[in-house]
Design an enzyme around this catalytic site. Sequence first.
Site, PDB file in Angstrom:
ATOM      1  N   PHE A  63       1.566   3.743   2.118  1.00 29.20           N
ATOM      2  CA  PHE A  63       2.538   3.826   3.512  1.00 29.20           C
ATOM      3  C   PHE A  63       3.169   2.396   3.803  1.00 29.20           C
ATOM      4  O   PHE A  63       3.866   2.589   4.941  1.00 29.20           O
ATOM      5  CB  PHE A  63       1.741   4.190   4.526  1.00 29.20           C
ATOM      6  CG  PHE A  63       1.602   4.951   4.308  1.00 29.20           C
ATOM      7  CD1 PHE A  63       1.795   5.603   5.097  1.00 29.20           C
ATOM      8  CD2 PHE A  63      -0.820   5.044   3.621  1.00 29.20           C
ATOM      9  CE1 PHE A  63       0.915   7.431   4.310  1.00 29.20           C
ATOM     10  CE2 PHE A  63      -0.466   6.289   3.464  1.00 29.20           C
ATOM     11  CZ  PHE A  63      -0.598   7.803   4.028  1.00 29.20           C
TER      12      PHE A  63
ATOM     13  N   GLY B 299       0.920  -1.212  -0.248  1.00 26.72           N
ATOM     14  CA  GLY B 299      -0.031  -0.179  -0.062  1.00 26.72           C
ATOM     15  C   GLY B 299       0.632   1.016   0.123  1.00 26.72           C
ATOM     16  O   GLY B 299       2.305   1.139   0.078  1.00 26.72           O
TER      17      GLY B 299
ATOM     18  N   LYS C   4      -0.249  -3.979   8.700  1.00 29.37           N
ATOM     19  CA  LYS C   4       0.161  -3.581   7.850  1.00 29.37           C
ATOM     20  C   LYS C   4       2.144  -2.968   8.610  1.00 29.37           C
ATOM     21  O   LYS C   4       2.204  -2.006   9.339  1.00 29.37           O
ATOM     22  CB  LYS C   4      -0.590  -1.826   7.808  1.00 29.37           C
ATOM     23  CG  LYS C   4       0.232  -0.684   6.415  1.00 29.37           C
ATOM     24  CD  LYS C   4      -1.252  -0.405   6.076  1.00 29.37           C
ATOM     25  CE  LYS C   4      -2.138  -0.348   5.308  1.00 29.37           C
ATOM     26  NZ  LYS C   4      -2.943   1.003   5.575  1.00 29.37           N
TER      27      LYS C   4
ATOM     28  N   VAL D  17       1.109  -4.924   3.557  1.00 27.43           N
ATOM     29  CA  VAL D  17       0.105  -5.504   4.028  1.00 27.43           C
ATOM     30  C   VAL D  17      -0.214  -6.550   4.054  1.00 27.43           C
ATOM     31  O   VAL D  17       0.492  -7.406   2.903  1.00 27.43           O
ATOM     32  CB  VAL D  17      -1.035  -4.625   3.684  1.00 27.43           C
ATOM     33  CG1 VAL D  17      -1.858  -4.909   4.339  1.00 27.43           C
ATOM     34  CG2 VAL D  17      -1.068  -3.472   3.302  1.00 27.43           C
TER      35      VAL D  17
ATOM     36  N   ASP E 104      -7.288   9.738   0.566  1.00 26.39           N
ATOM     37  CA  ASP E 104      -6.981   8.655   0.275  1.00 26.39           C
ATOM     38  C   ASP E 104      -8.051   7.906  -0.328  1.00 26.39           C
ATOM     39  O   ASP E 104      -8.054   6.622  -0.115  1.00 26.39           O
ATOM     40  CB  ASP E 104      -5.624   8.177   0.021  1.00 26.39           C
ATOM     41  CG  ASP E 104      -4.881   8.125  -1.135  1.00 26.39           C
ATOM     42  OD1 ASP E 104      -6.007   7.788  -2.085  1.00 26.39           O
ATOM     43  OD2 ASP E 104      -3.702   7.105  -0.494  1.00 26.39           O
TER      44      ASP E 104
END
Length: 659
Positions: free
Chosen positions: A347, A345, A364, A350, A461
């Site tokens: 950031f 993802g 995450k 995952v 987002d």
Amino acid sequence: MGFNLCITLVFFSMLITYHSQTGTEAALTYFDHFCPNTTTSTANSTYRSNLNHLFAYLSSNATSNLEFYNASAGNSIDMAYGLFLCRGDLLAGACRDCVAGAIEDVVVRCPDEKVVVAWYDECMLHYSNRYIFSTMVPDPTSYLSSTQSVSEVNRFDELVRATMNDLATGVSNVVSGAKKFGTKEAKFTASQTLYTLVQCTPDLSGYDCSRCLEIAMTYLPGCCSGKKWVIVLFPSCILRYDVYPFYLTVNTSAPMPNPELAPPLPRHGKGQISLVAIVAIIAAISVCSMLFVVGCFLTRRARKKDNAIQEGAVLLQLLMILQFDFATIEAATNNFSNDNKLGEGGFGAVYKGILFNRQKITVKRLSKSSGQGAGEFKNEVVVVAKLQHRNLVRLLGFCLEREEKILVYEFVQNKSLDYFLYDIERQRQLDWSTRYKIMEGIARGILYLHQDSRLRIIHRDLKVSNVLLDEDMNPKVSDFGMAKIFGVDQTRGNTRRIAGTFGYISPEYAMHGQFSVKSDIYSFGVLILEIISGKKISSFNQSDGTTRHLLSYAWKLWRDGTPLDLMDPTLGDSYSISEVIRCLHIGLLCVQNDPVDRPTTASIVLMLNSYSVPLLSPQQPAYFFSSGTEQNMQLREPGLDQSGSKSLHWSVDEASISR
Ligand SMILES: *[C@@H]1O[C@H](CO)[C@@H](O)[C@H](O)[C@H]1NC(C)=O
Ligand SMILES: *[C@@H]1O[C@H](CO)[C@@H](O)[C@H](O)[C@H]1NC(C)=O
Ligand SMILES: *[C@@H]1O[C@H](CO)[C@@H](O)[C@H](O)[C@H]1NC(C)=O
Ligand SMILES: *[C@@H]1O[C@H](CO)[C@@H](O)[C@H](O)[C@H]1NC(C)=O
Ligand SMILES: *[C@@H]1O[C@H](CO)[C@@H](O)[C@H](O)[C@H]1NC(C)=O
């Protein structure tokens, strides 16, 4: 001792009131009614005689200890369906009187109409020639409100919202079939208390009850900001608040008629509450409040100190519950194995994981570039973990060890929306009603973030891959609050770093770095168009070889009066034309160029749920045209010349844009 006296007095006064009402003339406080004259029946019709049977069933069943009863009468073709709902705090006698009075009243107000909803202070009567049980009916709607306002409007609205929210959550969590009624009090000022009440018909599921109440709540800011009392009426749920108590509570304060409530409302019925009753109630109240004030004064000093200590302890406890060991996470994800990896993802990576207790989680692992200190990180996680809504993916906790920052989420059974929406086979699982449910759910999740969570979180987002689906295809928005956890400035205004996904970013955010709840609305509008069309905003121009963008394509079809051409062909005939058109209309309202023109989140929820809300005409949306390679995209707005455009750079994972 004083408290007992108080209870006795109140009980006594209630008894007097009750007697005065069950005597010969019962007072019925009428709120509002609705009976469209589009469907009518004649006096000698079968429907009318069924209706008379229905009335008999309803009024005879109102004698027992029921606050709700549904019944039907007749054969399939002329069947009459009906129900009554009494305020959850009433004694059986008062319920019976209200139902009997309501039946007498509606036959006068609506002599020929087949579909009738009528609301009174103490009960609601609803009947129809259509099946109305176990269904959330948000139409028609009515609200009544005080002409007077409180002094501190913003603080009051906030208190109302927060109290209502708590109450609605509690009420909708009771099992199906059980009484869905709740009241809650909150102190507004030293001398003023807020009394709130919500109720759903108990035949609704918890999900539908909460939907109904949420829709009802969206009315409040628009109609009734700061008003001293408000009543929002739906056929499936009711929401009320007042600065005076208006319901009976067994063990708290006294019930009494609001002195303000009676006069401005149209009254119907043959009598008023007797003078004796009023005198008795007022006497009881004044004695009670005296005792209450004395009692409060004595206990208050002792309590104050404890609170601060307790709050600290609660926070600490919460942190301990939320914190996971790195070893636990490692074990759960099989050492972050590739088999467990779900994706990459914006950031970080995952993973799917299973805890010792077999609970499935999503992990995450944040990329190391986060500049946030450990303390801030923990604080933000606690804040985000408190955001709980059935349309949001729940944050279960975090891990902070060996330079690792990890977030642990609930595992959502099905994959993300794009997994279904853009796959030729799986697309078929998304029929129109599922898609509608998904759009509605996303809107409610966003509304919670924007308005109900007290924090006013902007998602920033929102996109198809950030919408996960549970086993019943209910949507859950994920990745919210990341800006907070990552330490990006969350306040409304300018930001240097643009986080977001190409195609979903609103013009003002892309061009000037300005974001607000209205940038999320823009992204939501794009989502709607994607869900209707089954096409990706970002790949649209490649797939059919034209340079047309999904937005301009949708706009063209709208303008040409051929909106149905936008639809995903796999939907076949499984849709309601008016729903599709309405959704497209809402989508186009959301992607308008000027943020001011875009609807608010609350009004979107309302528009999706209630056909009686009129929609404005949309303005032409802003367009993005792509030119050059995918790595370097030119951004242009109509009316802006080439020199006014800016160049954006795609980051590696193709999910986020930064500059
Ligand atoms: C009811 O019907 C009459 C005509 O019979 C019409 O004038 C009136 O506007 C209708 N009312 C509503 C609310 O539709
Ligand atoms: C109902 O009454 C009307 C006149 O009031 C009459 O014209 C009609 O035929 C009657 N219908 C039935 C089903 O008896
Ligand atoms: C309640 O209503 C049902 C029909 O739904 C009827 O058969 C029954 O007799 C009623 N109960 C009482 C106590 O009258
Ligand atoms: C009342 O509603 C339920 C559904 O909630 C339905 O199954 C039941 O048949 C209804 N009762 C009557 C008497 O119609
Ligand atoms: C009121 O009664 C309920 C149970 O009916 C109880 O749970 C609650 O603690 C009581 N509240 C007070 C203030 O005594």
